[in-house]
Design a protein around this motif. Structure first.
Motif, PDB file in Angstrom:
ATOM      1  N   LEU A 275      35.117  41.625  33.263  1.00  0.00           N
ATOM      2  CA  LEU A 275      34.436  41.786  34.553  1.00  0.00           C
ATOM      3  C   LEU A 275      35.436  42.003  35.682  1.00  0.00           C
ATOM      4  O   LEU A 275      35.155  42.707  36.658  1.00  0.00           O
ATOM      5  CB  LEU A 275      33.580  40.553  34.854  1.00  0.00           C
ATOM      6  N   SER A 280      34.842  46.562  42.019  1.00  0.00           N
ATOM      7  CA  SER A 280      33.913  45.964  42.976  1.00  0.00           C
ATOM      8  C   SER A 280      33.824  44.457  42.782  1.00  0.00           C
ATOM      9  O   SER A 280      33.819  43.693  43.760  1.00  0.00           O
ATOM     10  CB  SER A 280      32.527  46.595  42.836  1.00  0.00           C
ATOM     11  N   VAL A 281      33.775  44.005  41.538  1.00  0.00           N
ATOM     12  CA  VAL A 281      33.660  42.574  41.252  1.00  0.00           C
ATOM     13  C   VAL A 281      34.943  41.846  41.634  1.00  0.00           C
ATOM     14  O   VAL A 281      34.917  40.823  42.340  1.00  0.00           O
ATOM     15  CB  VAL A 281      33.330  42.342  39.761  1.00  0.00           C
ATOM     16  N   ASN A 285      35.208  39.432  45.111  1.00  0.00           N
ATOM     17  CA  ASN A 285      35.379  38.005  44.893  1.00  0.00           C
ATOM     18  C   ASN A 285      36.697  37.498  45.476  1.00  0.00           C
ATOM     19  O   ASN A 285      36.748  36.388  46.015  1.00  0.00           O
ATOM     20  CB  ASN A 285      35.285  37.687  43.392  1.00  0.00           C
ATOM     21  N   ALA A 397      29.934  42.623  45.050  1.00  0.00           N
ATOM     22  CA  ALA A 397      30.300  41.753  43.924  1.00  0.00           C
ATOM     23  C   ALA A 397      29.265  41.776  42.814  1.00  0.00           C
ATOM     24  O   ALA A 397      29.596  41.507  41.660  1.00  0.00           O
ATOM     25  CB  ALA A 397      30.485  40.317  44.418  1.00  0.00           C
ATOM     26  N   THR A 398      28.005  42.092  43.120  1.00  0.00           N
ATOM     27  CA  THR A 398      26.948  42.103  42.098  1.00  0.00           C
ATOM     28  C   THR A 398      26.567  43.507  41.669  1.00  0.00           C
ATOM     29  O   THR A 398      25.646  43.673  40.863  1.00  0.00           O
ATOM     30  CB  THR A 398      25.687  41.391  42.619  1.00  0.00           C
ATOM     31  N   ALA A 401      28.181  44.967  37.479  1.00  0.00           N
ATOM     32  CA  ALA A 401      28.083  44.279  36.192  1.00  0.00           C
ATOM     33  C   ALA A 401      26.813  44.666  35.441  1.00  0.00           C
ATOM     34  O   ALA A 401      25.817  45.061  36.045  1.00  0.00           O
ATOM     35  CB  ALA A 401      28.108  42.771  36.405  1.00  0.00           C
ATOM     36  N   VAL A 409      28.034  36.663  36.941  1.00  0.00           N
ATOM     37  CA  VAL A 409      28.543  37.332  38.134  1.00  0.00           C
ATOM     38  C   VAL A 409      28.044  36.621  39.390  1.00  0.00           C
ATOM     39  O   VAL A 409      28.791  36.418  40.352  1.00  0.00           O
ATOM     40  CB  VAL A 409      28.143  38.821  38.141  1.00  0.00           C
ATOM     41  N   SER A 410      26.773  36.231  39.380  1.00  0.00           N
ATOM     42  CA  SER A 410      26.245  35.468  40.507  1.00  0.00           C
ATOM     43  C   SER A 410      26.980  34.138  40.660  1.00  0.00           C
ATOM     44  O   SER A 410      27.267  33.690  41.772  1.00  0.00           O
ATOM     45  CB  SER A 410      24.747  35.218  40.320  1.00  0.00           C
ATOM     46  N   VAL A 413      30.342  34.797  42.263  1.00  0.00           N
ATOM     47  CA  VAL A 413      30.228  34.997  43.711  1.00  0.00           C
ATOM     48  C   VAL A 413      30.253  33.659  44.436  1.00  0.00           C
ATOM     49  O   VAL A 413      31.019  33.440  45.383  1.00  0.00           O
ATOM     50  CB  VAL A 413      28.928  35.761  44.051  1.00  0.00           C
TER      51      VAL A 413
END
Length: 479
Positions: A275, A280-281, A285, A397-398, A401, A409-410, A413
């Motif tokens: 991930l 973006s992730v 983060n 961030a979401t 994925a 992923v949540s 965050v």
């Protein structure tokens, strides 16, 4: 008895039954209610800290751990909570987390000793860690990606930020009108109402497959982050080079490194390291961690400044922060309107720089400061910027994925934001204490708080540069 009456006696009354998924607005409302409770409890205790210290005889480090016990358990177990939602059902984990959170609030409100309060706060954090990832996952599952989801995330962000901001006012009202215990006990009836509504209206969802939970990974990352926070908190009394400080810091770094090694080798990792290869992730983060480390301390120091320096009552301190509370909600709701034109990266960077300007202004505080320039206006700038930055970062961030990793992923965050805040609070408290040097005069306290705000301003400028260099220009959609 007539045949019609006889039939009425034996025929069940037909009642309309709910079919299909619940309305989107209802899912968003319930998810936001859960997030509000979780974030409220990060900040609602700030106003009550002096009363808690007097009633339970807490030391200064113990007072800091009333906040950190919750935040560290919250952040440390959130990845586990997110993965549990993916595997066992988001609704189920939402209910389990909310139930534990509500029971722990009852225990904390009834605590008779300092250790009982700290234990209850840690249990609250564990419940929140199970609950919080499901709030965002339920919302993103109910709203398709695009402008509608951006607006839903903005609402979620605004409610969460509003919960943190409203903590001062709610805490002040409860402490002054009842006692400090009610900043925790108020969660019991509210939690029961949200629990009943969620049981009735939320629908279950989970990721396909039969993967297992990575409990060793959760224990390693929680122990590592807690050890780091403890080591940083020891710097106030021992200094950065003392064994009592270096031991926990080195142990924490070793445990986090071991966590990463375990995650790279296990078949069902708590946090799939792949991930983090999604730009973006990873970038969003990292930005949340840096910004959280600076912004989280605002409510803590502003409340202490208002009460310990300016002589405000708990209620007055809460009322003083109402404009800041409204500003963070306004910023969160403005962000999705600005994102189509300026882009998520542009809004996040602009919001962070605006917050940095507010922190720099706040660092000019004086022991005899007037409310408009010492609290209200810099507070509005800080929180308007925070609200503008939070929504695009959460959306980025979401965005990249796969659906099966939505829960983790949540959780990531919330972990990045909360653990950044927890470690940031420990650092900023150490910075303030070093400047104060044990003096408790209004002037000395003001100097310490001002240095903490100045340090936070520099951190936010660095965070804005990081965002501009690393955040993608547009969110990547999952395949």
């Amino acid at each position: 008895m007539t045949p019609m009456l006889e039939a009425a006696d034996v025929t069940p009354i037909s009642r309309p039954r709910r079919t299909g998924p619940p309305p989107t607005w209802l899912v968003v409302a319930l998810a936001c209610a859960g997030q509000f409770l979780v974030v409220l409890d990060v900040s609602v205790v700030n106003v009550a800290l002096p009363s808690m210290r007097t009633d339970l005889g807490l030391s200064a480090p113990g007072l800091q751990w009333v906040v950190n016990a919750y935040a560290i358990a919250f952040a440390g177990f959130m990845l586990l909570g997110g993965r549990a939602g993916d595997l066992y059902g988001r609704k189920r984990m939402f209910l389990v987390g909310l139930g534990l959170f509500t029971l722990a609030s009852l225990g904390g409100g009834l605590a008779q000793d300092g250790w009982q309060l700290l234990l209850a706060r840690a249990a609250q954090g564990l419940g929140a860690a199970v609950l919080a990832p499901s709030t965002l996952t339920l919302l993103t599952a109910a709203v398709p990606e695009g402008s509608a989801r951006a607006r839903a995330i903005a609402t979620w962000t605004a409610v969460g930020a509003g919960g943190g901001a409203a903590g001062g006012l709610v805490g002040g009202l409860l402490v002054q009108g009842l006692s400090w215990r009610w900043v925790l006990l108020i969660n019991v009836p509210v939690g029961a109402v949200v629990l009943a509504g969620s049981l009735r209206w939320l629908t279950e969802s989970r990721a396909p497959g039969g993967r297992r939970l990575d409990l060793p990974g959760a224990l390693l990352v929680t122990a590592g982050l807690a050890s780091l926070a403890y080591g940083i908190s020891r710097t106030e009394a021992e200094g950065w080079t003392a064994a009592a400080t270096l031991g926990p810091l080195l142990a924490g770094l070793a445990l986090v490194a071991l966590f990463l090694a375990v995650e790279a080798r296990t078949a069902a990792p708590l946090m799939p390291l792949g991930l983090l290869r999604l730009r973006s992730v990873a970038s969003a983060n990292a930005a949340m961690f840096v910004c959280g480390s600076a912004m989280f301390c605002m409510w803590f120091f502003m409340t202490l400044y208002a009460q310990n320096v300016l002589g405000y009552s708990p209620l007055d301190a809460g009322l003083a922060l109402v404009p800041s509370s409204l500003a963070v909600v306004l910023g969160s709701k403005l962000a999705p309107r600005l994102m189509p034109a300026a882009g998520a990266r542009g809004v996040a960077v602009g919001g962070t720089l605006l917050a940095a300007a507010g922190f720099a202004w706040q660092s000019t505080m004086r022991a005899d400061g007037a409310y408009p320039t010492a609290i209200m206006l810099p507070g509005v700038l800080m929180m308007l910027g925070a609200g503008l930055a939070a929504t695009p970062l959460a959306a980025l961030a979401t965005s990249g994925a796969a659906p099966g990793d939505a829960g983790v992923v949540s959780g990531l965050v919330n972990t990045s934001r909360t653990m950044g805040g927890s470690l940031g609070l420990a650092v900023m408290s150490t910075v303030a204490a070093a400047r104060t040097a044990g003096r408790a005069t209004p002037e000395a306290l003001t100097d310490g708080y001002a240095l903490a705000f100045r340090t936070a301003a520099v951190t936010l400028v660095a965070g804005a540069l990081l965002m501009w260099a690393w955040l993608p220009r547009t969110a990547r959609r999952a395949a």
